[in-house]
Design a protein around this motif. Structure first.
Motif, short mmCIF file in Angstrom:
data_model
loop_
_atom_site.label_atom_id
_atom_site.label_comp_id
_atom_site.label_asym_id
_atom_site.label_seq_id
_atom_site.Cartn_x
_atom_site.Cartn_y
_atom_site.Cartn_z
N ILE A 95 0.85 -1.25 -0.12
CA ILE A 95 0.00 0.23 -0.05
C ILE A 95 0.82 1.24 0.01
CG2 ILE A 95 -1.82 -1.20 1.33
CD1 ILE A 95 -1.26 0.48 3.66
N GLY A 96 2.00 1.13 0.00
CA GLY A 96 2.94 2.21 0.16
C GLY A 96 3.44 2.81 1.54
N ALA A 97 4.40 3.51 1.55
CA ALA A 97 4.93 3.87 2.72
C ALA A 97 4.09 4.81 3.64
CB ALA A 97 6.45 4.60 2.52
N ARG A 98 3.60 6.16 2.83
CA ARG A 98 2.84 6.95 3.39
C ARG A 98 1.70 6.56 4.03
NH1 ARG A 98 -0.78 11.22 2.54
NH2 ARG A 98 -0.28 13.09 3.50
N ARG A 99 0.99 5.71 3.58
CA ARG A 99 -0.11 5.28 3.96
C ARG A 99 0.07 4.35 5.22
NH1 ARG A 99 -1.28 4.08 -1.57
NH2 ARG A 99 -2.68 5.48 -2.56
N THR A 100 1.13 3.58 5.16
CA THR A 100 1.60 2.59 6.12
C THR A 100 1.86 3.54 7.34
OG1 THR A 100 2.43 1.18 4.66
CG2 THR A 100 2.83 0.92 7.14
N VAL A 101 2.49 4.60 7.26
CA VAL A 101 3.14 5.71 8.21
C VAL A 101 1.74 6.27 8.98
CG1 VAL A 101 4.11 7.88 8.71
CG2 VAL A 101 5.25 6.21 7.43
N LEU A 102 0.62 6.65 8.10
CA LEU A 102 -0.38 7.15 8.54
C LEU A 102 -1.33 6.32 9.32
CD1 LEU A 102 -1.43 9.67 5.58
CD2 LEU A 102 -0.40 10.18 7.78
N ILE A 103 -1.47 5.04 9.19
CA ILE A 103 -2.17 3.69 9.76
C ILE A 103 -1.29 3.93 11.25
CG2 ILE A 103 -2.39 1.61 10.08
CD1 ILE A 103 -2.62 1.48 6.94
N GLY A 104 0.02 3.61 11.20
CA GLY A 104 0.62 3.47 12.31
C GLY A 104 0.49 4.78 13.14
N SER A 105 0.61 5.89 12.71
CA SER A 105 0.19 7.11 13.79
C SER A 105 -1.10 7.24 14.11
CB SER A 105 0.63 8.34 12.62
OG SER A 105 1.87 8.40 12.29
#
Length: 388
Positions: free
Chosen positions: A263-273
């Protein structure tokens, strides 16, 4: 035999991810023994942690750039040799002053391995599998953080100095093995420049890394305070609770890497945040110990989403001086961990709940604003991983 020789350098690349956090945290469980032997209190001996991490974070602002200029493989090998020498110095330290000096030099040497290992890993890995590779690296880093107190405690049962002997032997072995011979293939004739690593995009990713560690994993000291104040846990029980986050990283970091690839780095970061913010609030407010433990485990997963995603975002960036860029981002990350106790301990003293709410709000609000959109080329729509 030739296959084994070819595989060893790649295995050593990942093992280096274990050694860095292991060396930083190995003293945590043997501070009373260190202090008694050196004639100081355990609290004073705890400055050996700050000495390591402070220099480690500061040196990483420029270590990646210098390593790119000198050659990654050569720099990493020399850094391991230096790490081995100063670990022996720490094992033989007659006073706290000598030990602190050795710990500072350990941190400096480590700064010339971690970011360069990440950059080397990216140069050896196809873009569509970068997340998986970074997830495995992150799992080994989590393992280093998790098992360091255990090994340190076992060493202290005999003599705390043996922990540094183990570090010296491991670093020497890694120096002898070296890295895959192709890790410098993507360097150019142009010298790496620090200003290429300090571009606004990289600084924004660094801010996210700072929050991803400082506002989740870096809150273990707050959870230790709460475990004693609210749940009246013994020291061993508190230690068991805190290791839950590290075990979550070991078990899930590679799966998080697969998620990044999908799904990409940015989406993964937002989910984690967003998930991390909710979980930090839960850990800081709920009065059921089982729920707190489960939430802390899930917070470990959320932290990996941010940190693996951040590494994928910076290593997938098409700009110059990739090694320097990941070095800067790692400096922000560990700076966040070092700054969190200074910033939040007074808040906890005034209002324990607020000490958890403040980082949660920062994580949920600042991360979406700071994390940049992925650089795009051709028709790919994956965030910072498939684009180049």
């Amino acid at each position: 035999m030739s296959a084994l020789r070819a595989a060893l350098p790649r295995a050593a690349l990942y093992t280096g991810g274990f050694l860095g956090p292991f060396g930083g945290s190995v003293v945590v469980s043997m501070l009373p023994e260190m202090g008694a032997d050196l004639g100081v209190t355990a609290a004073t001996a705890a400055t050996s942690v700050t000495a390591y991490l402070g220099v480690f974070a500061a040196a990483m602002l420029f270590s990646g750039t210098l390593g790119a200029r000198w050659g990654r493989a050569r720099t990493v090998r020399l850094a391991y040799l230096a790490y081995a020498v100063v670990s022996v110095a720490a094992a033989l330290a007659p006073t706290l002053t000598v030990l602190l000096g050795a710990r500072m030099l350990q941190g400096a040497a480590n700064a010339f391995t971690t970011p360069l290992l990440l950059a080397a890993l990216a140069s050896l890995t196809p873009q569509n599998r970068l997340g998986r590779a970074l997830g495995l690296f992150g799992a080994l880093q989590a393992a280093g953080l998790t098992f360091a107190p255990l090994v340190g405690g076992l060493a202290a049962e005999i003599d705390w100095r043996w922990a540094f002997v183990v570090l010296a032997a491991a670093a020497l072995a890694l120096a002898c093995i070296g890295l895959p011979g192709t890790v410098d293939d993507d360097t150019t004739s142009e010298p790496a420049r620090l200003r290429d690593a300090l571009r606004p995009r990289i600084v924004r990713i660094g801010i996210v890394a700072l929050l991803g560690w400082g506002a989740i994993g870096g809150l273990n000291f707050l959870l230790a305070f709460r475990a004693e104040d609210v749940f009246a846990l013994t020291p061993s029980e508190r230690g068991a609770l805190l290791t839950v986050l590290g075990f979550a990283g070991i078990l899930t970091a590679r799966r998080v890497g697969i998620l990044v690839d999908r799904i990409g780095a940015r989406r993964t970061v937002l989910i984690g945040s967003f998930a991390g913010a909710v979980l930090v609030v839960t850990v800081g407010t709920v009065t059921n110990l089982t729920i707190v433990a489960v939430a802390w485990f899930l917070a470990g997963v959320a932290s990996q989403c941010v940190l693996v995603g951040v590494n994928a975002a910076v290593l997938g960036d098409p700009g110059a001086n990739r090694g320097g860029a990941v070095s800067v981002v790692q400096a922000f990350r560990f700076g966040g961990g070092a700054f969190a106790p200074l910033a939040l301990t007074p808040v906890y003293s005034a209002d324990p709940t607020a000490a958890f709410l403040v980082p949660a709000v920062l994580l949920a609000v600042v991360t979406p604003l700071a994390i940049p959109a992925s650089p795009r080329s051709d028709s790919s729509d994956k965030d910072g991983v498939r684009s180049s």
